[in-house]
Design a protein around this motif. Sequence first.
Motif, PDB file in Angstrom:
ATOM      1  N   GLN A 171       0.803  -1.165  -0.072  1.00  0.00           N
ATOM      2  CA  GLN A 171      -0.074  -0.173   0.070  1.00  0.00           C
ATOM      3  C   GLN A 171       0.696   1.400  -0.100  1.00  0.00           C
ATOM      4  OE1 GLN A 171      -2.152  -0.779   3.558  1.00  0.00           O
ATOM      5  NE2 GLN A 171      -3.787  -1.676   2.645  1.00  0.00           N
ATOM      6  N   ASN A 172       0.580   2.072  -0.898  1.00  0.00           N
ATOM      7  CA  ASN A 172       1.253   3.471  -0.816  1.00  0.00           C
ATOM      8  C   ASN A 172       0.788   4.482  -0.252  1.00  0.00           C
ATOM      9  OD1 ASN A 172       3.319   2.202  -2.293  1.00  0.00           O
ATOM     10  ND2 ASN A 172       2.675   3.075  -4.214  1.00  0.00           N
ATOM     11  N   TYR A 173       0.615   4.478   1.018  1.00  0.00           N
ATOM     12  CA  TYR A 173      -0.198   5.417   1.897  1.00  0.00           C
ATOM     13  C   TYR A 173       0.879   6.269   2.441  1.00  0.00           C
ATOM     14  CZ  TYR A 173      -4.333   2.965   1.491  1.00  0.00           C
ATOM     15  OH  TYR A 173      -5.631   2.309   0.766  1.00  0.00           O
ATOM     16  N   ILE A 174       0.801   7.635   2.048  1.00  0.00           N
ATOM     17  CA  ILE A 174       1.819   8.582   2.272  1.00  0.00           C
ATOM     18  C   ILE A 174       1.370   9.314   3.690  1.00  0.00           C
ATOM     19  CG2 ILE A 174       0.972  10.577   1.347  1.00  0.00           C
ATOM     20  CD1 ILE A 174       4.114  10.770   0.063  1.00  0.00           C
ATOM     21  N   GLY A 175       2.196   9.690   4.415  1.00  0.00           N
ATOM     22  CA  GLY A 175       2.037  10.637   5.819  1.00  0.00           C
ATOM     23  C   GLY A 175       1.706   9.698   6.841  1.00  0.00           C
ATOM     24  N   ALA A 176       1.048  10.240   7.857  1.00  0.00           N
ATOM     25  CA  ALA A 176       0.886   9.389   9.268  1.00  0.00           C
ATOM     26  C   ALA A 176      -0.277   8.749   9.215  1.00  0.00           C
ATOM     27  CB  ALA A 176       1.036  10.866  10.338  1.00  0.00           C
ATOM     28  N   ILE A 177      -1.160   8.714   8.359  1.00  0.00           N
ATOM     29  CA  ILE A 177      -2.388   8.234   8.488  1.00  0.00           C
ATOM     30  C   ILE A 177      -2.699   7.414   7.364  1.00  0.00           C
ATOM     31  CG2 ILE A 177      -4.920   8.234   8.959  1.00  0.00           C
ATOM     32  CD1 ILE A 177      -4.296  10.947  10.392  1.00  0.00           C
ATOM     33  N   ILE A 178      -3.083   5.947   7.643  1.00  0.00           N
ATOM     34  CA  ILE A 178      -3.783   5.101   6.710  1.00  0.00           C
ATOM     35  C   ILE A 178      -5.380   5.141   6.637  1.00  0.00           C
ATOM     36  CG2 ILE A 178      -3.865   2.677   5.863  1.00  0.00           C
ATOM     37  CD1 ILE A 178      -1.285   1.970   7.090  1.00  0.00           C
ATOM     38  N   PRO A 179      -5.807   5.524   5.139  1.00  0.00           N
ATOM     39  CA  PRO A 179      -7.252   5.638   5.414  1.00  0.00           C
ATOM     40  C   PRO A 179      -8.010   4.404   5.416  1.00  0.00           C
ATOM     41  CG  PRO A 179      -6.492   6.015   3.295  1.00  0.00           C
ATOM     42  CD  PRO A 179      -5.219   5.998   4.015  1.00  0.00           C
ATOM     43  N   PRO A 180      -9.407   4.219   6.029  1.00  0.00           N
ATOM     44  CA  PRO A 180     -10.036   5.348   6.442  1.00  0.00           C
ATOM     45  C   PRO A 180      -9.803   5.638   7.782  1.00  0.00           C
ATOM     46  CG  PRO A 180     -11.309   3.297   6.238  1.00  0.00           C
ATOM     47  CD  PRO A 180     -10.167   3.115   5.866  1.00  0.00           C
ATOM     48  N   VAL A 181     -10.194   6.804   8.216  1.00  0.00           N
ATOM     49  CA  VAL A 181     -10.007   7.176   9.662  1.00  0.00           C
ATOM     50  C   VAL A 181     -11.552   6.643  10.234  1.00  0.00           C
ATOM     51  CG1 VAL A 181      -9.828   9.011  11.467  1.00  0.00           C
ATOM     52  CG2 VAL A 181      -8.718   8.951   9.241  1.00  0.00           C
ATOM     53  N   SER A 182     -11.403   5.841  11.357  1.00  0.00           N
ATOM     54  CA  SER A 182     -12.593   5.451  11.900  1.00  0.00           C
ATOM     55  C   SER A 182     -13.408   6.547  12.672  1.00  0.00           C
ATOM     56  CB  SER A 182     -12.446   4.093  12.705  1.00  0.00           C
ATOM     57  OG  SER A 182     -11.599   4.417  13.980  1.00  0.00           O
TER      58      SER A 182
END
Length: 611
Positions: free
Chosen positions: A463-474
């Motif tokens: 997974q190429n999720y950048i930054g501090a958070i992987i979506p989704p935010v619950s």
Amino acid sequence: MKRIFLLALAIALISCNDQKLTSINVSNIDELQTAINDSKAGDVITMKNGIWKDAQIKFHGMGTEQKPIVLKAETPGKVIIEGQSFLKLSGEYLVAKDLYFKNGYTPDEAVIIFRNSPDSIAFNCRVTGTVIEEFTQPDRHRKDHWIEFYGKHNELDHSYIAGKSNEGPTLKVYLNGNEHVNNYHKIHDNHFGPRPRKGGPKAETMQLGASTTSMTPSYTQVTNNLFEKCNGEVEIISSKSNFNNFSNNVFLESEGSVVTRHGNYATISGNIFIGNDNPYVGGIRVINTGHVVTNNYFYKMRGTEFRSGLAVMNGIPKSPLNRYNQVTDVVIAHNSWIDCEQPIHFSVGVNTDQAEVLPPSEIRSARPKRVIFANNLVYNDRFTSYPIKAYDKIDGVKFKNNLLLSNKNMDSDREDFTLKSISNTLGDELFYTPAQYDGKLYDGYGFNDIDVDLFGTSRNQDQNYIGAIIPPVSDKKATVDYSIYGATWFTPSTGNKDIKTHTVTNASEFMAAIKDANSEDIISLKEGTYLIDETIALAKELKITSANKDARATIQFDNLKTAFLMQPKGILHLESLNVLGTADQDLFRTEDKDMSKAYGIHLNNINVENF
């Protein structure tokens, strides 16, 4: 069968007898100290509800991991320790819980100390569910600490600590001697509440070590705490030792930064910094070597230089221990800056332009080197400034796969970020994260260790999720729940919900209004002269103003050494007034004449004479 019955009865009688012997109720300090002196593993010493004045408690004993010696309140929060009091712990496996320190100050070096003497130290001891509220020295220049850690494997948790207004860090970890290094102290799930501005240094909320022991391994764990409006000075946390861990903390509108002041190899991960556009709120300031800064989330930060969201310092070549060492071998990855104004500053503190007037030991010319800045996110649709400001060459920083989301045009020739227009963001008002990054994330040495995001969600390498958070935010994580921090039995004050204006016409009404007003109230002075012949002691927040801005009232202090004596929680707003004194008077109790920023004094349209 008869033998089994008799054996069971004997065991029951022994158990009842043990239970009776291990529960000790005390109602005064003499009984308490006797119980402590006679204590053994498994004892529970219960302090009777009420006010314990001048309680200087020396808690020493030898418990075990399975049978600690416990000192507790009869009812959490109902044992109130006042006056000149302290608690010292030494020995092994002691627990102190549910105590409430207020209306006093320590006559010793600290309020809670994990030792009774240099030769009587605490190991595996714990303070939990305890409140220290405004237990501060009457003289703000008198130095003390509220909590001092010595020994090893000691713990402070689920406690509320707020209101220290005098000199000295709120909490300090000592590493002088082999018995204090590699300590693995735990400081977690606490609420460090508001600390007023002191002005100048020596007012950190937390200091781990000192310059003289800054090369010493500490391994102190500072996790899952709330730091709310900790405004004592520019450093909220000053890490002056090695291998400390600062993870999963929340910093709410605290006017300072987490600073790796002298130590090395700190882990700073999964922290949330909420600035709410306060220009004095800082984030993380990096000095020294080997730090890992990952998964941190910065929201509405507007601080600059030393108080910027991320400040990476220039160092001094061959720096002495008490100055600024060069930043080397640092990883800054998978962090997010959301709606922040130019939050990332490199080579902060460079002063090579002063080389002709400063000694070489003060010249901060050593630029950061071998620093990796990768997989970070900036989301910004409010400001036009490029997110990075560099005060020197930053050729020692490797920028890899960083993303800037913005609909603003930014005037910069830098290429540290890939710039894209804002689209397809997930989250609520506070937490933002982009959809999967269509580029390839940087995967350098050790990056596989960044295996979770800010909320502990596993990072899949595909997974190429950048930054501090992987979506989704619950939904459960979309807001910060401040109520989970601190003592469960204690609810901090949330401020004045019914601000009133007290209109006065003479000096006696003015003094009565100061006494009767609640914090954050307004005192409005009708035109005239108010002759004051006693020092105004202020331990709350007040605004004093003229009722008619075009016809100012005059406050005149007659033959007083000090006009305003600023006490804990004292914040004073003076607006549209004339303030007159006589020779050799201080307007405020301080040696610093410019109080507007340092001590919670705010002056607006004020004419001050003879101070």
